[in-house]
Structures are given as structure tokens and as C-alpha cells.
Design a protein around this motif. Structure first.
Motif, mmCIF file in Angstrom:
data_model
loop_
_atom_site.group_PDB
_atom_site.id
_atom_site.type_symbol
_atom_site.label_atom_id
_atom_site.label_comp_id
_atom_site.label_asym_id
_atom_site.label_seq_id
_atom_site.Cartn_x
_atom_site.Cartn_y
_atom_site.Cartn_z
ATOM 1 N N GLY A 197 0.854 -1.274 0.069
ATOM 2 C CA GLY A 197 0.089 -0.027 0.110
ATOM 3 C C GLY A 197 0.799 1.260 -0.015
ATOM 4 N N GLU A 198 0.114 2.423 -0.062
ATOM 5 C CA GLU A 198 0.785 3.895 0.091
ATOM 6 C C GLU A 198 1.065 3.797 1.511
ATOM 7 O OE1 GLU A 198 1.491 5.724 -2.560
ATOM 8 O OE2 GLU A 198 0.412 4.169 -3.844
ATOM 9 N N TRP A 199 2.469 4.837 1.502
ATOM 10 C CA TRP A 199 2.993 5.142 2.995
ATOM 11 C C TRP A 199 2.327 6.244 3.452
ATOM 12 C CZ3 TRP A 199 6.905 2.325 5.057
ATOM 13 C CH2 TRP A 199 7.826 1.811 4.090
ATOM 14 N N SER A 208 7.069 6.490 9.260
ATOM 15 C CA SER A 208 6.280 5.937 7.966
ATOM 16 C C SER A 208 5.881 4.708 8.228
ATOM 17 C CB SER A 208 6.893 6.163 6.536
ATOM 18 O OG SER A 208 7.438 7.390 6.494
ATOM 19 N N ARG A 235 3.146 1.523 6.185
ATOM 20 C CA ARG A 235 2.222 0.919 5.133
ATOM 21 C C ARG A 235 1.864 -0.560 5.341
ATOM 22 N NH1 ARG A 235 6.117 -0.175 -0.287
ATOM 23 N NH2 ARG A 235 7.556 -1.404 0.567
ATOM 24 N N LEU A 238 -4.847 2.069 6.592
ATOM 25 C CA LEU A 238 -3.921 1.363 5.639
ATOM 26 C C LEU A 238 -4.480 0.590 4.665
ATOM 27 C CD1 LEU A 238 -0.880 0.824 7.815
ATOM 28 C CD2 LEU A 238 -1.364 2.870 6.810
#
Length: 616
Positions: free
Chosen positions: A27-29, A36, A38, A166
Motif C-alpha cells: 500500500g501507500e506510505w 512512515s 504501510r 492503511l
């Protein structure tokens, strides 16, 4: 550009432009100044049902950390729920082995820094059967939309809580098709899955057990956790206890044994006036062990641990005994204590002193039986002195067990110095109240001091036979300790006692002659060999710089003793050299303690358990 290089570049471009499946399911951070995170999976295309391994991948800013399942004295671990709930079971976080963080105010936290992937195990439920039998099969290109509602706390000195949802889209394939894993996410997940501790049943030859000793009134209960079939990694092995409803855990102390490792942990009851339960369920993780095959591993265990509140020594953690079984063990433990003392006679430095003392019994100035009685009295008196020191140390909260004391660098250096003094005496360089090579008379006072000096030489060598009797005695109180150490002393003084009981044996000792100085010189090398072995043992607990300092101090002792023994040395110079020799001996102890590799043990006044505070 040459033809081969042109062809290689062309092939590379074609491979990059060639159509194919996208790399990885990640997935996106979700980013913030401290971290950070994900959601990742280990499948490029996953089966429609069965086990899924997901990962919560964190990248942390320098100095910041997130938490293990027991966060320690502050903070809280991450929590996650997954959607769609109708397709997924309750997620299980597989916790990698953490590390220990020292926080301001004496607090401690357990967690991870820089980067961590929390593996998450979940079961993908089969899809609901179609409403009609002629319904089409689900298309092979279906995608499962996964959403993870994550709450976590990231801390440095201050803590910041975060909450994210997330997401990742996981392609699915039919059961008839072959699922496809992703090499990059598999590597990321596998590296952290390898750090998840393993149960003892997965590790052939490894066993673990525990007992909680709460039998000493007025003292904090002591949890002993034993791991057999493994050894510690120097400076890395650590113990982490999960939260427990009845007790708060203090800082663990590690002791290496011949067949494994032992931890002792103070366990403070959360409610002081509440009766303790008969048993307590405890979960622990031991980090950075090495198996008999040389491979490192982490261990986790869950045990229903007996809380020992009766008199007598607690049961063996590896083999619990029935309550009330302490009295019938007493004869066996006393026999083991006597045999342990007898075995100590065979250790190098003790054997050297014992042989030198036995031959000195035939020197003029005292009777054989009187000298043997004085030496035996000195041995038993020395054992009582050691018992008194151990009791005082135990009252101050210091480790009182024999192996724990030998882990102290200053104690190890003291034993090296004692062996060195004996060697110098037997070589004739140092005249101390022991059977020196130049001695012409040997009164009872000299024999008494020889017996006393035997004890510090003996305690340098831990004998497994003595561990259980000593623990039993300390659980019973000072009277039992005095009695047990007297029995150890009888074993250590057994050669002298034989001469007392059978005087004819003393008369069989050969008369001293020209051979005696040479024999003592040889025994000096035996004592010196014992000192070298003790130095090797000390090298595991002292830094290389500290060990070099100790060795220089011992060299200084030898040089000063040699100068002092030279003929024609003035009396004042002999006194000054003796002071220098004492300073070198004291310096060896200071250097060992000042350059220790292990933290200094906390006393009872220093050992405190902090109430966990809520982060964020």
C-alpha cells in the motif's frame, strides 16, 4: 560503444519495457515527521481462501521507536483491525524479538527502532456459495480490498500517537490456479518472521522452566527462569517478560551455566497486602541464544509457574517437586555439600596449598595432629566467614548465590590475586603466614592461617554439586547457612580430619629434606596455572583494556615481590615494596570493576518497579 555492450543495453531496455505483472502488493506510505508505515502482503496473487501473511512495515526517524507487546514502563503496543470482517478472521500480530531502551528517570521500554515489520497472520475465509448452481465462477482477476485500522505510539523522549487506515488491493486467483508470491515483500516479511521467537518444541534439545520463590518474608519474590541446551551470546542475550496481572517485573540478571542460562528477575506484587496465588501464568521471550549446533535463535515460552511460599529451597524449575518435600532432601543435600567440599580439594590452587601444608606438618615446632587441627579449624572458620559475607550481601540485595558472585569482576580479580600470592609464596618470593620455602618452623598459627587462606582459593571454582545445597540453606535462614557451610568446610578440610582421626597417616608423611623446596616450586607453578585459568575466566567479564591493566598489576606484584625477597634489601625498602605490592593488588580489583562488561547489579534499595504510564 562495442557490439556486446550495445546488445546488453538493448536487452535491458526491452526487459524494462516488456509487459508483465506489477512488482509487489504494498500500500501507500502513511507519513509523519517521526515515522512512515504501510501495509504489505507476501502474495502478488493470493488464493481465495487460507492463510495470509500481511505486514505492518515501519520506517522510523533516528532516535524514535515503536513498541513490543509489553511496552515496558511507558507507551503501548500497536493494535490493528482488518476489513472486510466477513472475509477475514481476527488478525494475530507475530511479535519479532524486541530490544531494550533505557529511558530518562530509570524507565525502560521494549520495542524497535529504525525499521520493523510486524508480521500479521490472518485467515481468508471462503466466499459465500453462489445463490444458484449455474452461477458463473468468480473471475480470476478478482481483487480483495484490504483495509487495516492501525493505532500506534511512536516515542523518543516524548511520545506521539497516530491512527491510520492503511489499504492494499490483493489480487486473487481461483483454487485451480497457482498463487504467486512476490520476491521483494517475501524477503521483507521473512527477515522479520525469522526474528519471531520459537517455542521449545520447535527446538530439539532445548528446555525451559521457571519457579517463583516468595518464601523469604520481607523480600521481593525472585523468579528463576532456566533455559537448558543453549548458551548466551556475549552482551546480547536478554529476557523480556510479558505483562502479568499479579506481579510487576524488575530488571533480569543473567548467569551462564555449563548446560544453559539462568535468569533471576525480582517480581514485585502489584497489591502488597493481597495473598499470592499458588501458581501464576507467565510468558517470556529470551533473545539471542545459540544452540548446540552453533545457530542463533530466539525463544518464547508460556508456563504455569509455581509460587513457592513454603520454607526450604524452591523446587527445581525444570522438575517441580511436591509441596512439603524439603525435609526429606536434607540428608541428600548435606551429603552433596560434603562431596562438593571434597571436590574443591582437587582444584589447582587448593591442591598446591594442601600438599605444601601437609608436608609442612612434619617440620619441627608443632605436633602433626595439632597442626592438622589448626588447619582444619582455619578452613571451617573461613567457610563461616564466607557465609557471613554472603548473608550480609543478600540482606543488601546483592546476588548471594555462588555462581552469581563469581560473575562479579572484582570478585574474580580478588581470586586471581589470591592465587598469585600463593604462587609467589611457594616460589619463595613472598613471606606471608603460609608454608614458605624458607620456613624452618611451622607453628599452629601458621597452619591456622593456611587453612583460612584455602577458602578464597576454593570459592574460585564453582562446583555444580553445591548449587542446590547452597540455595536450600539460604532459603532456610542464617542457621542453615552456617550449618551447610560448616559441612562444606569439613569436606574441604577432609585430609586434615583424616590425620586427626588416624594419626598413623600423619606419621607416613615423609620427613622434609632437600627435595621440599623443589616440590614447593613445582606446586607454585600449579598455583600459577590456576591464576592463568582465572584470568581467562575474567576476560569474559572485563574489557580488553581492563584485562591488560589487571595483568600489568599482577606483573607489578611479581616484580615487587622479587625485589623484596632479594638479599641485602633494607628494612624500610622492604616495607615500601610491601605497600606497593598491596597497591598493585588493590589496583587489580579496581581495574576489573571499573572496566566491567556487565552492568553493576542493583541493590534492594536501587531496584524499583515503576508504574506503567500511558503514552500519548
Amino acid at each position: 560503444m562495442t557490439a556486446p555492450k550495445t546488445a546488453l543495453l538493448l536487452v535491458t531496455v526491452l526487459l524494462l519495457l516488456a509487459p508483465g505483472r506489477a512488482w509487489g502488493v504494498a500500500g501507500e506510505w502513511a507519513k509523519n515527521p517521526q515515522s512512515s508505515v504501510r501495509l504489505i502482503t507476501h502474495w502478488r496473487t493470493a488464493p481465495r481462501s487460507g492463510e495470509l501473511i500481511l505486514g505492518l512495515q515501519f520506517l522510523l526517524s533516528p532516535g524514535w521507536h515503536v513498541y513490543w507487546k509489553n511496552s515496558g514502563d511507558a507507551g503501548f503496543p500497536p493494535s490493528v483491525t482488518l476489513q472486510p470482517a466477513d472475509r477475514l478472521t481476527t488478525p494475530e500480530i507475530l511479535w519479532p524479538t524486541p530490544r531494550r531502551f533505557e529511558l530518562p528517570g530509570g524507565l525502560v521500554a521494549f520495542g524497535y527502532e529504525k525499521e520493523v515489520v510486524y508480521p500479521v497472520r490472518v485467515e481468508l475465509k471462503p466466499e459465500a456459495p453462489p445463490a444458484t448452481s449455474d452461477a458463473a465462477a468468480p473471475p480470476a482477476g478478482d481483487v480483495l480490498h484490504l483495509a487495516a485500522d492501525l493505532d500506534y505510539l511512536v516515542c523518543q523522549v516524548d511520545c506521539v500517537p497516530y491512527r491510520y487506515t492503511l489499504t492494499v488491493d490483493q489480487p486473487l486467483v481461483n483454487q485451480s490456479d497457482q498463487p504467486d508470491s512476490d520476491p521483494r515483500t517475501v524477503l521483507a516479511l521473512q527477515s522479520w518472521l525469522d526474528q519471531v521467537p520459537r517455542a521449545p518444541r520447535e527446538l530439539p534439545g532445548v528446555r525451559t522452566g521457571a519457579v517463583l520463590d516468595a518464601s523469604r518474608a520481607g523480600e521481593t519474590p525472585d523468579l528463576e527462569i532456566r533455559v537448558l541446551g543453549a548458551r548466551a551470546q556475549g552482551g546480547k542475550t536478554d529476557l523480556f517478560l510479558e505483562s502479568q496481572e499479579t506481579f510487576d517485573a524488575g530488571r533480569p540478571r543473567l548467569r551462564a551455566t555449563a548446560d544453559g542460562v539462568v535468569f533471576h528477575v525480582p517480581m514485585k506484587p502489584k497489591e502488597a497486602n493481597k495473598p499470592l496465588p499458588a501458581r501464576a501464568t507467565l510468558d517470556w521471550t529470551v533473545a539471542n541464544l545459540v544452540g548446540k549446533d552453533g545457530k542463533p535463535f530466539n525463544l518464547e515460552a508460556r508456563r504455569d509457574v509455581q509460587v513457592w511460599t513454603q520454607g526450604g529451597a524452591p523446587p527445581d524449575p525444570m522438575k517441580e517437586e511436591a509441596p512439603g518435600g524439603g525435609s526429606d532432601r536434607l540428608p541428600r543435600l548435606l551429603l552433596r555439600a560434603f562431596l562438593g567440599g571434597l571436590l574443591l580439594c582437587l582444584t589447582p590452587a587448593v591442591l598446591a596449598l594442601l600438599l605444601a601444608e601437609l608436608f609442612s606438618l612434619r617440620l619441627p615446632g608443632t605436633g602433626v595432629r595439632e597442626g592438622a587441627a589448626a588447619a582444619a579449624t582455619g578452613v571451617v572458620g573461613g567457610c563461616w566467614a564466607v557465609a557471613a559475607i554472603a548473608l550480609l550481601g543478600r540482606r543488601a540485595g546483592l546476588p548471594a548465590s555462588w555462581p552469581d558472585l563469581l560473575q562479579e569482576p572484582a570478585v574474580g580479580a580478588l581470586l586471581v590475586v589470591a592465587a598469585m600470592l600463593l604462587a609467589l609464596n611457594l616460589w619463595g618470593f613472598l613471606e606471608i603466614p603460609l608454608p614458605a620455602a624458607s620456613a624452618g618452623r611451622a607453628g599452629t598459627g601458621r597452619h591456622l592461617l593456611a587453612g583460612l587462606f584455602t577458602v578464597p582459593l576454593a570459592i574460585a571454582w564453582p562446583v555444580p554439586l553445591l548449587e542446590e545445597p547452597v540455595g536450600f540453606a539460604f532459603a532456610r535462614g542464617p542457621a542453615a547457612v552456617a550449618a551447610l557451610f560448616a559441612v562444606i568446610g569439613f569436606g574441604l578440610a577432609f585430609p586434615y580430619l583424616l590425620i586427626l582421626l588416624a594419626p598413623a597417616l600423619g606419621r607416613r608423611v615423609p620427613e622434609p629434606g632437600a627435595w621440599l623446596p623443589r616440590l614447593r616450586e613445582g606446586l607454585g607453578f600449579l598455583a600459577g596455572g590456576g591464576a592463568l585459568w582465572l584470568l581467562y575466566a575474567l576476560s569474559r567479564r572485563v574489557s580488553p583494556v581492563g584485562l591488560a591493566g589487571v595483568e600489568l598489576a599482577l606483573l607489578g606484584m611479581g616484580l615487587l615481590a622479587w625485589l623484596r625477597a632479594r638479599e641485602g634489601t633494607w628494612r624500610l625498602a622492604r616495607f615500601v615494596l610491601a605497600l606497593g605490592l598491596a597497591a598493585c593488588a588493590a589496583g587489580a580489583l579496581w581495574l576489573a570493576d571499573h572496566n566491567r562488561l556487565t552492568p553493576r547489579p542493583l541493590t534492594a534499595l536501587e531496584t524499583t518497579t515503576h508504574t506503567p504510564i500511558s503514552g500519548g
